[in-house]
Design a protein around this motif. Structure first.
Motif, short mmCIF file in Angstrom:
data_model
loop_
_atom_site.label_atom_id
_atom_site.label_comp_id
_atom_site.label_asym_id
_atom_site.label_seq_id
_atom_site.Cartn_x
_atom_site.Cartn_y
_atom_site.Cartn_z
N ASP A 168 1.56 6.05 5.70
CA ASP A 168 2.63 5.06 5.85
C ASP A 168 3.95 5.83 5.92
OD1 ASP A 168 4.68 3.25 5.43
OD2 ASP A 168 3.66 2.16 3.82
N TYR B 294 9.67 5.65 6.24
CA TYR B 294 10.99 6.30 6.14
C TYR B 294 11.06 7.61 6.93
CZ TYR B 294 11.31 2.84 2.49
OH TYR B 294 11.29 1.64 1.82
N SER C 264 5.32 -3.65 9.21
CA SER C 264 4.15 -2.79 8.97
C SER C 264 3.27 -3.39 7.88
CB SER C 264 4.54 -1.35 8.69
OG SER C 264 5.49 -1.28 7.67
N ALA D 299 2.13 6.79 1.07
CA ALA D 299 3.42 6.63 1.72
C ALA D 299 4.05 8.01 1.73
CB ALA D 299 4.30 5.66 0.95
N LEU E 215 -0.84 -3.06 7.35
CA LEU E 215 -1.50 -2.57 6.13
C LEU E 215 -2.55 -3.60 5.68
CD1 LEU E 215 1.74 -1.39 4.24
CD2 LEU E 215 0.13 0.05 5.50
C1 LIG Z 1 6.50 2.53 1.98
C2 LIG Z 1 6.72 1.26 2.71
N1 LIG Z 1 5.81 0.85 3.58
C3 LIG Z 1 5.95 -0.30 4.27
C4 LIG Z 1 7.05 -1.10 4.08
C5 LIG Z 1 7.09 -2.43 4.79
O1 LIG Z 1 7.84 -2.41 5.89
P1 LIG Z 1 7.89 -3.65 6.89
O2 LIG Z 1 9.23 -4.25 6.71
O3 LIG Z 1 7.68 -3.03 8.22
O4 LIG Z 1 6.77 -4.59 6.56
C6 LIG Z 1 8.05 -0.72 3.20
C7 LIG Z 1 9.21 -1.60 2.97
O5 LIG Z 1 9.87 -1.58 1.97
C8 LIG Z 1 7.87 0.48 2.49
O6 LIG Z 1 8.77 0.88 1.59
#
Ligand SMILES: Cc1ncc(COP(=O)(O)O)c(C=O)c1O
Length: 369
Positions: free
Chosen positions: A191, A194, A92, A160, A96
């Motif tokens: 985002d 989790y 992700s 997030a 972003l």
């Molecule tokens: C809040 C949040 N968004 C995005 C990510 C990134 O995830 P990805 O591994 O899909 O890039 C993380 C990873 O730690 C995260 O904690």
């Protein structure tokens, strides 16, 4: 010719960015190390995903499907979405970054929150724009503070939900209030890395809010509950115009073939996800009460990690605990960069690691665990 012109010079602002520092991995001299610093799942990936990954090795000479059809369709069918509104990314993180690249430029502002995920700030600055940081309340996103920070220059807002490293969340009523208060041209990024772990009736990852508004997107990841962090698989659910804009600038083959295959198999294996969620729920509760039991403060978490706050006493601070735990093979995450100089974040690990940290911190605090 001036001295500066004799070598390539990054755009203004790029060298002001503090590069992302991932969670530590090593504990020198310790035989058995438990990495509890990156919120990875202790249960690994679904055996079906691993099988699909291995099968993909037979066709490595071929370019992947640039539209990641198989993965988008699998996500769409599990979540009841239209695949046309899904865009997959190399984690992700990539999505972003693309959102910033597409919606921000010099002079624009992006709003982030006090303890928000560090990638937002990096990507806002990378796009030449200015991050505007707003306060949180009790380690939780504060919708009023965000709305108060909006200016004519605001183009994007990142939250997030649940937050990292806090593990707190805001209910869907607050998300709706945030959306309603933002100008319609501001992109609201939810985002939900989790989301799968959250067990609260008033929580929603954002599907309904995205479906009913033109300026909201939700990002998700396969790096946490699905156990595919190594493969880098993320996805975004968004209005068609936003998907279209990002599709114009992304790498044509941004998803690799093993990631597409393993991601699709992983999301179809929902019983595996449920096991991981149940294991996590049990340990979030146990860790929180056990750590409080030895005299530590823990921010209530709905995710797969806990934020532990240490006393402001010589020898008992977070840095001391970090050293103490590392010497025993337990690697937690220092979160100074997130505005918590005296805290550590611990991912829920395998049972023996969770028990080991509880015992070690009991000893560290001078109390029996
Ligand atoms: C809040 C949040 N968004 C995005 C990510 C990134 O995830 P990805 O591994 O899909 O890039 C993380 C990873 O730690 C995260 O904690």
């Amino acid at each position: 010719m001036s001295v500066e012109m004799m070598k390539p010079v990054p755009r203004p602002g790029i060298l002001d960015i503090a590069a992302y520092v991932p969670g530590k991995e090593h504990a020198p001299g310790v035989a058995r190390v438990y990495k509890l610093s990156s919120n990875e799942t202790p249960l690994g990936a679904s055996p079906k995903a691993i099988e699909a990954f291995k099968a993909a090795a037979g066709n490595l000479e071929r370019y992947p499907d640039g539209q990641a059809h198989e993965l988008r369709e699998a996500i769409a069918s599990v979540h009841g979405l239209n695949p046309a509104n899904i865009l997959c990314g190399n984690g992700s993180d990539e999505l972003l970054g693309l959102l910033c690249h597409v919606y921000l430029g010099a002079g624009d502002e992006g709003i982030i929150t006090e303890h928000g995920f560090l990638v937002y700030k990096i990507q806002i600055m990378g796009a030449g724009a200015t991050p505007v940081v707003v306060k949180e309340k009790d380690h939780t996103v504060d919708v009023d503070a965000i709305l108060a920070a909006v200016t004519d220059k605001t183009k994007i807002v990142f939250i997030a939900n649940p937050g990292n490293p806090t593990g707190t969340y805001i209910p869907v009523t607050e998300i709706r209030r945030l959306q309603a208060g933002l100008p319609k041209h501001v992109v609201l990024v939810l985002d939900a890395a989790y989301a799968e772990y959250v067990r609260r009736n008033d929580y929603e990852a954002g599907i309904e809010v995205v479906s009913s508004n033109a300026n909201v997107v939700m990002t998700r990841t396969f790096s946490k509950v699905y156990g595919l962090a190594a493969l880098r698989v993320g996805w975004m659910y968004a209005p068609a115009e936003i998907i279209d804009a990002l599709n114009r600038v992304r790498g044509p083959f941004n998803m690799n073939a093993p990631a597409i295959a393993a991601g699709a198999a992983a999301i179809r294996d929902q019983p595996f996800v449920q096991q991981a969620v149940s294991f996590n729920q049990m340990w979030i509760e146990k860790l929180t009460s056990a750590l409080e039991g030895v005299g530590l403060k823990v921010t209530p978490s709905v995710a797969n990690f806990v934020l532990i706050h240490f006393p402001d006493t010589d020898g008992r601070r977070a840095a001391d605990a970090d050293e103490f735990l590392t010497s025993r093979g337990y690697i937690l995450r220092a979160v100074r960069g997130y505005g918590f100089p005296n805290s550590l974040r611990m991912s829920v690990g395998p049972e023996e690691a969770n028990r080991g940290v509880i015992e070690a911190l009991g000893e560290f605090m001078g109390r029996k665990a």
